[in-house]
Design a protein around this motif. Structure first.
Motif, PDB file in Angstrom:
ATOM      1  N   ARG A 355       3.553   7.771 -10.883  1.00 35.16           N
ATOM      2  CA  ARG A 355       3.864   7.514  -9.471  1.00 35.16           C
ATOM      3  C   ARG A 355       3.651   8.778  -8.634  1.00 35.16           C
ATOM      4  O   ARG A 355       3.186   8.710  -7.497  1.00 35.16           O
ATOM      5  CB  ARG A 355       5.299   7.021  -9.335  1.00 35.16           C
ATOM      6  CG  ARG A 355       5.478   5.574  -9.809  1.00 35.16           C
ATOM      7  CD  ARG A 355       6.888   5.062  -9.531  1.00 35.16           C
ATOM      8  NE  ARG A 355       6.970   3.632  -9.787  1.00 35.16           N
ATOM      9  CZ  ARG A 355       6.645   2.689  -8.920  1.00 35.16           C
ATOM     10  NH1 ARG A 355       6.198   3.029  -7.713  1.00 35.16           N
ATOM     11  NH2 ARG A 355       6.740   1.412  -9.224  1.00 35.16           N
ATOM     12  N   SER A 356       4.013   9.914  -9.200  1.00 36.55           N
ATOM     13  CA  SER A 356       3.805  11.173  -8.476  1.00 36.55           C
ATOM     14  C   SER A 356       2.315  11.429  -8.264  1.00 36.55           C
ATOM     15  O   SER A 356       1.893  11.858  -7.176  1.00 36.55           O
ATOM     16  CB  SER A 356       4.432  12.331  -9.265  1.00 36.55           C
ATOM     17  OG  SER A 356       4.184  13.564  -8.632  1.00 36.55           O
ATOM     18  N   ALA A 358      -0.060   9.116  -8.133  1.00 34.78           N
ATOM     19  CA  ALA A 358      -0.553   8.137  -7.159  1.00 34.78           C
ATOM     20  C   ALA A 358      -0.144   8.532  -5.743  1.00 34.78           C
ATOM     21  O   ALA A 358      -0.941   8.407  -4.793  1.00 34.78           O
ATOM     22  CB  ALA A 358      -0.001   6.756  -7.499  1.00 34.78           C
ATOM     23  N   ALA A 359       1.093   9.012  -5.584  1.00 40.71           N
ATOM     24  CA  ALA A 359       1.566   9.429  -4.256  1.00 40.71           C
ATOM     25  C   ALA A 359       0.753  10.613  -3.741  1.00 40.71           C
ATOM     26  O   ALA A 359       0.438  10.702  -2.535  1.00 40.71           O
ATOM     27  CB  ALA A 359       3.050   9.783  -4.329  1.00 40.71           C
ATOM     28  N   ARG A 389       1.696   2.737   1.235  1.00 39.45           N
ATOM     29  CA  ARG A 389       2.822   2.800   0.297  1.00 39.45           C
ATOM     30  C   ARG A 389       3.081   1.435  -0.332  1.00 39.45           C
ATOM     31  O   ARG A 389       3.357   1.331  -1.532  1.00 39.45           O
ATOM     32  CB  ARG A 389       4.090   3.284   1.018  1.00 39.45           C
ATOM     33  CG  ARG A 389       3.999   4.657   1.658  1.00 39.45           C
ATOM     34  CD  ARG A 389       3.708   5.731   0.632  1.00 39.45           C
ATOM     35  NE  ARG A 389       3.644   7.042   1.280  1.00 39.45           N
ATOM     36  CZ  ARG A 389       3.160   8.136   0.707  1.00 39.45           C
ATOM     37  NH1 ARG A 389       2.701   8.063  -0.526  1.00 39.45           N
ATOM     38  NH2 ARG A 389       3.123   9.275   1.360  1.00 39.45           N
ATOM     39  N   LEU A 392       0.482   0.767  -3.017  1.00 35.41           N
ATOM     40  CA  LEU A 392       0.776   1.523  -4.234  1.00 35.41           C
ATOM     41  C   LEU A 392       1.908   0.871  -5.025  1.00 35.41           C
ATOM     42  O   LEU A 392       1.836   0.722  -6.251  1.00 35.41           O
ATOM     43  CB  LEU A 392       1.148   2.968  -3.881  1.00 35.41           C
ATOM     44  CG  LEU A 392       0.010   3.923  -3.522  1.00 35.41           C
ATOM     45  CD1 LEU A 392       0.569   5.314  -3.216  1.00 35.41           C
ATOM     46  CD2 LEU A 392      -1.000   4.003  -4.663  1.00 35.41           C
ATOM     47  N   ASP A 393       2.978   0.502  -4.318  1.00 34.13           N
ATOM     48  CA  ASP A 393       4.130  -0.108  -4.996  1.00 34.13           C
ATOM     49  C   ASP A 393       3.731  -1.397  -5.699  1.00 34.13           C
ATOM     50  O   ASP A 393       4.144  -1.651  -6.834  1.00 34.13           O
ATOM     51  CB  ASP A 393       5.246  -0.382  -3.988  1.00 34.13           C
ATOM     52  CG  ASP A 393       5.938   0.893  -3.512  1.00 34.13           C
ATOM     53  OD1 ASP A 393       5.805   1.908  -4.224  1.00 34.13           O
ATOM     54  OD2 ASP A 393       6.600   0.868  -2.464  1.00 34.13           O
ATOM     55  N   LEU A 396       1.505  -0.677  -8.801  1.00 38.56           N
ATOM     56  CA  LEU A 396       2.197  -0.020  -9.912  1.00 38.56           C
ATOM     57  C   LEU A 396       3.353  -0.847 -10.472  1.00 38.56           C
ATOM     58  O   LEU A 396       3.848  -0.554 -11.566  1.00 38.56           O
ATOM     59  CB  LEU A 396       2.734   1.352  -9.467  1.00 38.56           C
ATOM     60  CG  LEU A 396       1.670   2.408  -9.143  1.00 38.56           C
ATOM     61  CD1 LEU A 396       2.340   3.679  -8.639  1.00 38.56           C
ATOM     62  CD2 LEU A 396       0.834   2.710 -10.385  1.00 38.56           C
ATOM     63  N   HIS A 397       3.776  -1.868  -9.741  1.00 39.26           N
ATOM     64  CA  HIS A 397       4.958  -2.629 -10.181  1.00 39.26           C
ATOM     65  C   HIS A 397       4.745  -3.286 -11.544  1.00 39.26           C
ATOM     66  O   HIS A 397       5.537  -3.080 -12.479  1.00 39.26           O
ATOM     67  CB  HIS A 397       5.302  -3.705  -9.144  1.00 39.26           C
ATOM     68  CG  HIS A 397       6.418  -4.609  -9.610  1.00 39.26           C
ATOM     69  ND1 HIS A 397       7.729  -4.196  -9.684  1.00 39.26           N
ATOM     70  CD2 HIS A 397       6.394  -5.914 -10.043  1.00 39.26           C
ATOM     71  CE1 HIS A 397       8.484  -5.194 -10.135  1.00 39.26           C
ATOM     72  NE2 HIS A 397       7.692  -6.252 -10.359  1.00 39.26           N
ATOM     73  N   THR A 400       4.375  -0.871 -14.468  1.00 35.69           N
ATOM     74  CA  THR A 400       5.658  -0.239 -14.763  1.00 35.69           C
ATOM     75  C   THR A 400       6.536  -1.166 -15.601  1.00 35.69           C
ATOM     76  O   THR A 400       7.122  -0.747 -16.615  1.00 35.69           O
ATOM     77  CB  THR A 400       6.391   0.127 -13.455  1.00 35.69           C
ATOM     78  OG1 THR A 400       5.610   1.079 -12.732  1.00 35.69           O
ATOM     79  CG2 THR A 400       7.756   0.713 -13.750  1.00 35.69           C
TER      80      THR A 400
END
Length: 443
Positions: A355-356, A358-359, A389, A392-393, A396-397, A400
């Protein structure tokens, strides 16, 4: 890193060797401090009871940690490693968790299902917390073990069929003395086992209950709790002369009850001495006095084929086996749940790094967008950032969730390694993304 247990107990070693490796509280804490300072160990806890000495460790490497822990145990006990090695057992990861949870339920004890082990585990955990030898692995593991042990006693019929060492001793004593109702009893020592002995004697209806301990204050507390009478340590010989039944469990390293403290003959008024201490409180020659019967831990070990005391107070063999099957099922479920939680937690740093990463990519693209479209209003810029954002969420959901599910059933960490490989995440980076150890109170 992996959980490791190195130890020996009544199931793997003769009592004379267990006596030699028995450690008091101070020496146990010194051993734990030495183990946690080893190159291949990050956390440690030492458990010492009347019939076992075990070292629990979070190991950075298996073979290195086993060798280092074994060497530390030999040095701490003064027993040559060559003498220890044939009697040591080593449990690793899942088997180590299963061993601890079974131990907390009293399934590994000389007296099947005894509950004294919970107090001993609690004391060992408290010492480890106070000395800062525990971290994110052993601290929650032992707290969970205590909860599992309590469940075994509250949610199953274990207490109905289990026999404690004290209970087994009283049953034997009654066979020699007749009814314990009205007998004169003496408890030597004022620790946890002595407290259980005093409570059991009080329930048995003994005539008098004497409490004798080197520290009178502790004896007074025990006597007050069970309507007993306190005796000074100097009155030990007199107490042995007038008692019908003596239960002794002190932390002494030498014999407390010796031949010269006993009368020459007790034939007319038999005396039964139950020695619950490790090392033994009663000298072997004490049993040579006519009319004196001495039983130690080895004698209280029942006739069961597995080396555990039988459950005479409960139902028959069928009921006992049914209850034990329920307890084993409970332990198996708790072990599976614990390991799944732990494996899922291992993927946390990798997911955090993903996540870091990707951010960071998103931030770089948004910065370039600001340079190419400087005329965007603040509201438009905020809307673009929020949209990125959300994308991305959503992307990645699912990975994850799937990664956590896979990790829960992944014993060797291969799914976590694959995730790092797919997204080119450095293992050293992900290992650094951890949560500080949380040491909470005892359950």
């Amino acid at each position: 890193m992996s959980l490791l247990v190195v130890g020996l107990s009544h199931r793997s070693a003769p009592l004379e060797l267990l006596e030699r490796v028995a450690l008091d509280g101070r020496r146990s804490r010194e051993l734990a401090a030495g183990v946690v300072g080893l190159d291949d160990v990050s956390e440690s806890l030492v458990l010492t009871t009347c019939n076992r000495t075990e070292v629990y460790a979070e190991a950075l490497s298996f073979h290195g940690a086993v060798a280092q822990v074994g060497d530390s145990l030999a040095k701490a006990t003064g027993v040559d490693l060559q003498d220890l090695t044939p009697h040591l057992y080593v449990h690793y990861e899942e088997r180590a968790v299963d061993h601890l949870f079974s131990l907390a339920c009293g399934m590994e004890s000389m007296a099947l299902g005894e509950s004294e082990i919970l107090g001993q585990l609690r004391d060992a955990l408290r010492a480890g917390q106070e000395d800062a030898h525990l971290g994110t692995v052993l601290n929650p593991l032992f707290q969970q073990a205590l909860r599992v042990g309590k469940r075994a006693h509250t949610d199953t019929g274990l207490d109905r069929v289990a026999r404690s060492l004290v209970g087994a001793g009283l049953t034997r004593a009654a066979a020699v003395l007749g009814s314990l109702d009205g007998a004169d009893a003496l408890v030597v020592g004022a620790g946890a086992m002595s407290g259980l002995a005093a409570a059991s004697l009080s329930r048995a209806g003994v005539g008098t209950l004497g409490i004798l301990n080197r520290t009178r204050e502790r004896a007074e507390r025990l006597a007050e709790a069970h309507q007993g009478q306190v005796h000074d340590w100097s009155q030990l010989e007199r107490g042995l002369a007038t008692a019908d039944l003596v239960l002794t469990c002190t932390g002494a390293t030498d014999h407390v009850v010796t031949r010269d403290l006993l009368p020459d003959d007790r034939t007319e008024r038999p005396l039964v001495i139950i020695d619950l201490a490790m090392p033994r409180d009663v000298a072997p020659e004490a049993a040579e006095v006519p009319g004196v019967t001495v039983w130690g831990l080895a004698d209280l070990n029942g006739d069961g084929a597995d080396g555990t005391a039988t459950a005479e107070a409960g139902g028959g063999p069928d009921e006992t086996e049914q209850v034990l099957a329920v307890v084993r099922e409970l332990v198996a479920g708790e072990v599976a749940a614990y390991l799944a939680t732990r494996r899922s937690a291992r993927v946390g740093p990798t997911l955090a790094m993903l996540r870091s990463r990707a951010a960071a990519v998103a931030d770089g693209e948004l910065e370039r967008l600001d340079q190419r479209l400087p005329d965007l209003s603040d509201a438009q810029r905020a809307e673009v950032q929020q949209s990125v954002r959300r994308i991305l969420d959503k992307l990645l959901h699912t990975p994850t969730v799937r990664a956590k599910q896979l990790a829960a059933h992944d014993a060797d960490g291969s799914s976590v390694a694959l995730l790092r490989e797919l997204f080119d995440l450095d293992a050293r980076e992900t290992a650094a993304v951890t949560t500080p150890p949380q040491v909470s109170g005892l359950p």
